[in-house]
Scaffold this motif. Structure first.
Motif, PDB file in Angstrom:
ATOM      1  N   PHE A 149      -5.660  -3.376  -6.695  1.00  0.00           N
ATOM      2  CA  PHE A 149      -6.300  -2.447  -5.704  1.00  0.00           C
ATOM      3  C   PHE A 149      -7.639  -2.929  -5.312  1.00  0.00           C
ATOM      4  CE2 PHE A 149      -3.651   0.706  -8.266  1.00  0.00           C
ATOM      5  CZ  PHE A 149      -2.952   0.985  -7.272  1.00  0.00           C
ATOM      6  N   ASN A 203       2.366   1.476  -4.951  1.00  0.00           N
ATOM      7  CA  ASN A 203       0.988   1.701  -5.577  1.00  0.00           C
ATOM      8  C   ASN A 203       1.508   1.881  -7.157  1.00  0.00           C
ATOM      9  OD1 ASN A 203      -0.734   1.696  -3.757  1.00  0.00           O
ATOM     10  ND2 ASN A 203      -0.378   3.879  -3.314  1.00  0.00           N
ATOM     11  N   ASN A 251       0.692  -1.210   0.050  1.00  0.00           N
ATOM     12  CA  ASN A 251      -0.139  -0.064   0.039  1.00  0.00           C
ATOM     13  C   ASN A 251       0.961   1.245  -0.047  1.00  0.00           C
ATOM     14  OD1 ASN A 251      -2.929   0.125  -0.321  1.00  0.00           O
ATOM     15  ND2 ASN A 251      -3.102  -0.899   1.618  1.00  0.00           N
TER      16      ASN A 251
END
Length: 718
Positions: free
Chosen positions: A34, A26, A22
């Motif tokens: 996600f 990303n 996280n």
């Protein structure tokens, strides 16, 4: 004692991984990743616990009855929650073969029991046979298997979670070493980690780079798990088309392609050439192509290719190959560069053939007998010097710091980009040292500051600095700086291939590569030796001739202990009889305080009591004396690995590296006196009338073994 693990340690590790993904990754995720994180975040704690437990398993199928854990109050409820979230599913008809293969043999027999007459099944049949018959039989009767499907869930960790693990660890494993196991071993205090680590970092810059490395790692595992040769061509076609983004991916793809080439070169010539052509900047693939084209008679192509390489080689190793091949095949030179080096730089020394199992030890002892210091260094000397010199640049102030606490081998070395990315730092550091003392102070400072911090370059030990000090203080500082710079520029080429020994003579060190009869000089050794010589180090080849040394000294040893070697036991007595030319030249014995209680059955066997050893010296106090007495001799014992193993273990505990040639009178007795019912020392003593007056006391047993050794030698002479 290992640390105790908390009740929900798998969940804690699960959260640790997801937090890393996280916060740091990303830019390496797609929408499905996600979505997965959102689904997991919305689960109850027991749902997350169950998912973490399922993902800690490796098999494709997980039996539901095995998912019963203390930290999960209601396993059935947790599984239902995961099903509703779409995170797990039961197998279906398309998975029936996997389900049948997953069943135990008793379960298969029970499933097939109604059909045993039809299928002619025997209970003694191998499981593989039962699986094959079951798959064939149920292929048209899949409705029979529906009840089975509800007993399992599909472990879909490979869909997304395995990618997360890969982003963290950097590689995939088909065994038990995944991120969960790494965390568990860390928490138990078993696995070394970098204690100075503060924040985990992403190891890839782009999504394409991450996906490329992940896909190639999956192909690497597929290659490792191939069961039959028919699977190699399809995997080869897959790998050829896979994109390799970044140095690590290119290296992995090349390595995998070359492995596939080895499997296919004799069965599919067209595909094997296609494989070689798919390699990117691979000296090894180019070398294979050149050899193959020469074999097929395409000499003009080969000559042009060799000349191109010599103009702009990828590595020194490739240059040596091209130069050597051109010289031998086109200029008709009879000797290769390797042969020339072997002939021009070698000295011939005679070594006692007792050292056949460890020729480097024999040569080191040869120089020790001349009063010279010889260190068995090989690759460890230069890797430890390199690591200690550049520790700060590799692990602390680097543009590519370790990604997490488990990363021990620096990324810049794996990618061979250390000097390219940190040239200014490296040059400035090398410029600081004007004398050997300057360099030694820097090495000692780093050794003191970072002692015992795990790293992928060398192993810490108490004697680490001794050979480094000898090397630094007895070498020109310009030579040391030159080779260290070369290592920083081409670490992957110069990480190995170093000479076996470093010898100190007249306040100067030189290196010696030891070659026993039949040994060859490998090309990576040529690369490294040439590089050392270019830096102005003296390197020579020691060509060994085996001889039977009539002046051998035999140290016949016997020990008494508190028990066997693997039980943490200690020595209680040592007896030593030294022999030369068939005569006893020295005897020595001592009781040893084992610093533990002696078991009653050992007391009844040896007669050595706790009271007798209470005032005796510990092994630490007699270690130097014992090693000095054994120096330069052959270690002899009846069942030698027992006595030698105990003394080596005790020496290691005392901080002494113990290594010497050994001879076993049990083995030699079997050769010399074949056909006896027993080769125990007691029975051999009775058979040959040896003077064994006080069996199971060290000096008495050593004396009897010495007599036995004489008999063996007399028989061999006859």
């Amino acid at each position: 004692m290992h640390k105790a693990l908390p009740a929900k340690y798998y969940l804690a590790h699960f959260h640790e991984l997801l937090a890393f993904i996280n916060t740091q990754c990303n830019h390496l995720l797609e929408q499905k990743h996600f979505d997965f994180i959102t689904q997991v975040t919305n689960l109850s704690e027991q749902g997350q616990c169950m998912l973490a437990r399922i993902y800690s398993r490796k098999p494709l199928l997980v039996a539901i009855h095995t998912l019963d854990y203390d930290e999960i109050p209601s396993p059935a409820q947790a599984i239902t929650e995961l099903e509703h979230a779409g995170l797990i599913a039961h197998p279906s008809n398309s998975d029936y073969q996997h389900v049948l293969a997953h069943l135990t043999k008793p379960a298969l027999l029970e499933l097939l029991s109604p059909f045993t007459t039809t299928l002619n099944i025997k209970k003694s049949a191998a499981k593989a046979t039962l699986v094959t018959k079951a798959c064939d039989f149920f292929a048209c009767k899949l409705e029979y298997l529906t009840p089975l499907y509800h007993q399992f869930i599909i472990n879909n960790r490979a869909d997304i979670y395995e990618y997360f693990e890969f982003l963290y660890i950097g590689r995939l494993s088909s065994g038990d070493i995944n991120h969960q196991n790494s965390f568990v071993l860390r928490d138990l205090g078993v696995r070394a980690t970098r204690q100075s680590h503060e924040q985990s970092l992403a190891r890839f810059d782009t999504l394409d780079e991450a996906k490329s490395n992940y896909t190639l790692n999956r192909s690497r595992l597929a290659f490792k798990n191939i069961k039959n040769d028919e699977q190699y061509p399809s995997l080869a076609h897959e790998v050829i088309t896979q994109q390799a983004q970044g140095t690590l991916a290119v290296n992995l793809k090349n390595k995998l392609l070359l492995r596939l080439y080895q499997q296919l070169k004799k069965v599919d010539e067209k595909l094997s050439f296609k494989i070689l052509n798919a390699c990117e900047n691979s000296p090894e693939a180019t070398e294979i192509q050149i050899r193959e084209q020469y074999r097929q008679g395409n000499k003009d192509w080969v000559k042009a290719k060799l000349e191109t390489i010599i103009e702009d080689p990828l590595t020194d190793d490739q240059l040596y190959f091209a130069d050597d091949f051109l010289m031998r095949k086109f200029n008709k030179q009879t000797r290769s560069r390797l042969s020339t080096m072997l002939a021009d730089t070698q000295c011939v020394i005679e070594i006692d053939e007792i050292y056949r199992g460890d020729v480097e030890l024999g040569v080191a002892q040869y120089y020790a007998n001349q009063g010279l210091q010889a260190f068995n260094t090989e690759n460890t000397l230069w890797q430890s010097l390199f690591g200690l010199v550049f520790w700060h640049e590799l692990y602390v102030e680097t543009p590519h710091p370790p990604c997490n606490e488990f990363d021990l081998f620096p990324h810049v070395l794996r990618a061979n980009s250390f000097y390219h990315t940190q040239q200014q730092q490296i040059d400035a550091l090398l410029a600081q040292w004007q004398t050997p003392d300057d360099l030694l102070k820097h090495v000692c400072k780093n050794a003191a500051r970072y002692f015992e911090q795990p790293n992928g370059l060398f192993r810490w030990h108490t004697e680490l600095l001794k050979p480094l000090e000898v090397l630094i203080l007895n070498s020109p500082v310009t030579a040391l700086k030159s080779h260290l710079k070369n290592m920083s520029m081409r670490f992957l080429e110069l990480k190995d291939g170093y000479p076996d020994l470093m010898i100190l003579k007249d306040s100067t060190v030189y290196f010696e590569e030891v070659k026993a009869p039949g040994d060859k000089l490998r090309r990576n050794q040529l690369t490294t030796i040439d590089n050392l010589k270019q830096s102005r180090f003296n390197v020579q080849i020691a060509a060994v001739n085996w001889v039977n040394d009539p002046n051998r000294i035999y140290s016949v040893v016997d020990i008494e202990t508190t028990g066997n070697l693997k039980g943490g036991n200690r020595i209680t007595e040592i007896g030593l009889v030294k022999m030369q030319h068939g005569k006893v030249i020295e005897t020595w014995s001592t009781l040893v305080n084992p610093q533990m209680r002696i078991p009653k059955f050992i007391v009844s066997l040896t007669g050595i009591t706790d009271a007798m050893v209470a005032s005796a010296p510990s092994f630490n106090h007699i270690a130097d004396t014992l090693v000095s007495k054994l120096q330069g001799s052959i270690f002899v014992a009846h069942n030698v690995n027992f006595d030698y193993g105990f003394i080596r273990k005790e020496c290691e505990m005392a901080g002494i590296n113990f290594k010497m040639p050994k001879l076993c009178t049990v083995v030699e007795s079997r050769k010399a006196f074949a056909g006896l019912k027993s080769y125990s020392l007691g029975n051999l003593s009775a058979h040959f009338g040896l003077a064994l007056t006080n069996h199971h006391r060290a000096l008495a047993d050593a004396s009897a073994t010495a007599e036995l050794l004489l008999l063996i030698q007399q028989k061999a002479y006859q």
